[in-house]
Design an enzyme around this catalytic site. Structure first.
Site, PDB file in Angstrom:
ATOM      1  N   TYR A 142       0.828  -1.222   0.000  1.00 44.97           N
ATOM      2  CA  TYR A 142       0.000   0.000   0.000  1.00 44.97           C
ATOM      3  C   TYR A 142       0.858   1.266   0.000  1.00 44.97           C
ATOM      4  CZ  TYR A 142      -3.876  -3.126   1.193  1.00 44.97           C
ATOM      5  OH  TYR A 142      -4.812  -4.134   1.199  1.00 44.97           O
ATOM      6  N   LYS A 191       3.925 -15.316   2.867  1.00 46.30           N
ATOM      7  CA  LYS A 191       3.836 -16.116   1.634  1.00 46.30           C
ATOM      8  C   LYS A 191       5.284 -16.413   1.241  1.00 46.30           C
ATOM      9  CE  LYS A 191       1.456 -17.893  -1.766  1.00 46.30           C
ATOM     10  NZ  LYS A 191       0.674 -19.119  -1.586  1.00 46.30           N
ATOM     11  N   ASP A 223      -2.540 -18.197   2.444  1.00 46.84           N
ATOM     12  CA  ASP A 223      -3.682 -18.902   1.837  1.00 46.84           C
ATOM     13  C   ASP A 223      -4.236 -19.955   2.790  1.00 46.84           C
ATOM     14  OD1 ASP A 223      -1.163 -19.943   1.448  1.00 46.84           O
ATOM     15  OD2 ASP A 223      -1.552 -20.784  -0.527  1.00 46.84           O
ATOM     16  N   ASP A 247      -4.977  -6.745   6.153  1.00 44.54           N
ATOM     17  CA  ASP A 247      -6.205  -6.068   5.745  1.00 44.54           C
ATOM     18  C   ASP A 247      -7.269  -7.114   5.407  1.00 44.54           C
ATOM     19  OD1 ASP A 247      -7.958  -4.157   4.899  1.00 44.54           O
ATOM     20  OD2 ASP A 247      -6.877  -3.606   3.073  1.00 44.54           O
ATOM     21  N   ASP A 251     -10.527  -8.528   8.010  1.00 46.89           N
ATOM     22  CA  ASP A 251     -11.933  -8.413   7.601  1.00 46.89           C
ATOM     23  C   ASP A 251     -12.609  -9.786   7.623  1.00 46.89           C
ATOM     24  OD1 ASP A 251     -11.943  -5.718   7.312  1.00 46.89           O
ATOM     25  OD2 ASP A 251     -12.704  -5.723   5.256  1.00 46.89           O
TER      26      ASP A 251
END
Ligand code: NAD
Length: 357
Positions: A142, A191, A223, A247, A251
């Protein structure tokens, strides 16, 4: 103890839910002999209306010079079309940057009293969910370089994801310290089978784990974590991860409880100054109706006591009072169940304040 708190009530239901959190904080002050001094600063649409900007420089300075910041929520349809640099959420990003809030803590707690609100099967959630995601907030993709260009006749867009050793180390330290304050169990999510930034992430976390031998540490891939959060959320206690993974996972985790109105959050810096806010938005559809659920904001105030003021007993007392009020059957509309007592925002705040001991 005396503490100065900057209060950003914001827009929509913001002022209503913050009032209830202050009611509860005042009761804590009375019981435990503290003094909380509140300074109001306009942020979001309300500041655009008054000053033409979503937060003033003076407002930023007030946040910086206080002991902690309590936020309701900002935004709403009235300001959807203001120019992008002046939108309400710009103020939020600015405050995060100015206060150097690099660590976002989002607990997901499914109170057993409202476990029917969870979209997961009862057998998966009946033992409760109580996990906390520590998300890096000021680095990664970001904040990386981005570009869109024409290459060989077609448009190519690029976003760079980069992390430095020190950025990973400081969020890692917050995560290990948080794990020490909870059940001493930490999963670091990355990852690392694909990304270089994740391989560095894992290396730094492994080095830190040697400093915290009491913490049961594991590595996990993002994942598989996304899947495990649905399959067996009870296995997690503290999860630490980089900005974008955090993020998405936070959620996902908040949906496990089915009650957006009850979820608190904390954004921390490397000093004790932090910003505390519920995870939901300004809910303009129910603003001013005295039906919003104030528990996310009240639980955010509890996090403020725990993480900024080191008032552990007081934070526990607020969380216990919320649990007691749910046990007594009080519900706002968003978490209402058959046979329970429907209350409004103010009455819910009154009930929590009265349940404090
Ligand atoms: P929202 O979270 O405000 O609302 C989503 C739904 O949940 C609505 O139906 C709302 O009534 C309900 N809801 C939310 N909080 C509730 C509570 N405490 N009690 C009962 N019901 C509650 O999300 P949205 O509608 O997508 O966004 C509304 C505005 O909030 C937008 O302008 C958005 O940009 C802004 N927003 C602000 C923040 C923030 O200030 N941190 C975060 C997210 C969204």
């Amino acid at each position: 103890m005396k503490k100065n708190i900057t209060v950003l009530r914001g827009d929509g239901i913001g002022p209503e839910i913050v009032n209830e959190a202050i009611k509860v904080l005042d009761r804590v002050a009375e019981i435990y002999g503290h003094e909380f001094v509140y300074t109001d600063v306009l942020m979001g649409g309300c500041s655009i209306d008054k000053y033409g900007v979503p937060i003033t420089e003076e407002g930023i300075e007030k946040c910086k010079s206080s002991d902690s910041v309590l936020l309701g929520a900002v935004g709403g349809p009235k300001w959807d079309n203001v120019e992008p640099s002046k939108r309400p959420e710009k103020a939020l990003l600015r405050v995060r940057k100015e206060l150097n809030l690099f660590a976002n803590l989002r607990p997901t707690k499914l109170f057993k009293q409202v476990c029917e609100a969870s979209p997961l099967k009862k057998e998966i959630v009946e033992n409760g969910i109580d996990l906390l995601i520590v998300r890096e907030l000021t680095g990664g993709i970001y904040f990386g370089k981005r570009s869109t260009s024409e290459v060989n006749g077609e448009t190519v867009a690029t976003d760079e994801m980069s992390y430095s050793y020190s950025e990973i180390e400081r969020i890692g330290r917050v995560a290990f310290e948080t794990a020490m304050k909870r059940n001493k169990k930490l999963a670091s999510v990355d990852k690392a089978n694909v990304l270089d930034s994740s391989r560095l992430w894992r290396k730094v976390m492994h080095e830190l784990s040697k400093e915290y031998p009491e913490v049961e540490y594991t590595d996990a891939l993002v994942d598989s974590t996304a899947m495990q959060l649905i399959k067996n959320p009870g296995q997690f206690d503290v999860i630490v991860t980089e900005n974008m993974f955090g993020d998405i996972l936070s959620d996902e985790a908040s949906m496990l409880t089915g009650s957006l109105g009850m979820m608190p959050s904390a954004s921390l810096s490397d000093t004790t100054l932090g910003m505390y806010e519920p995870i939901h938005g300004s809910a303009p559809d129910i603003a001013g109706l005295d039906i919003a659920n104030p528990l996310g904001t009240i639980l955010s105030a509890a996090m403020m006591l725990r993480y900024s003021f080191d008032m552990m007993k007081e934070a526990d007392a607020i969380e216990q009072a919320v649990s007691d009020v749910l046990d007594a059957g009080y519900r706002t509309g968003d978490i209402m169940q058959e046979g329970m007592i429907r209350v409004g925002c103010k009455a819910m705040g009154d009930a929590v304040a009265a349940a404090l001991r």
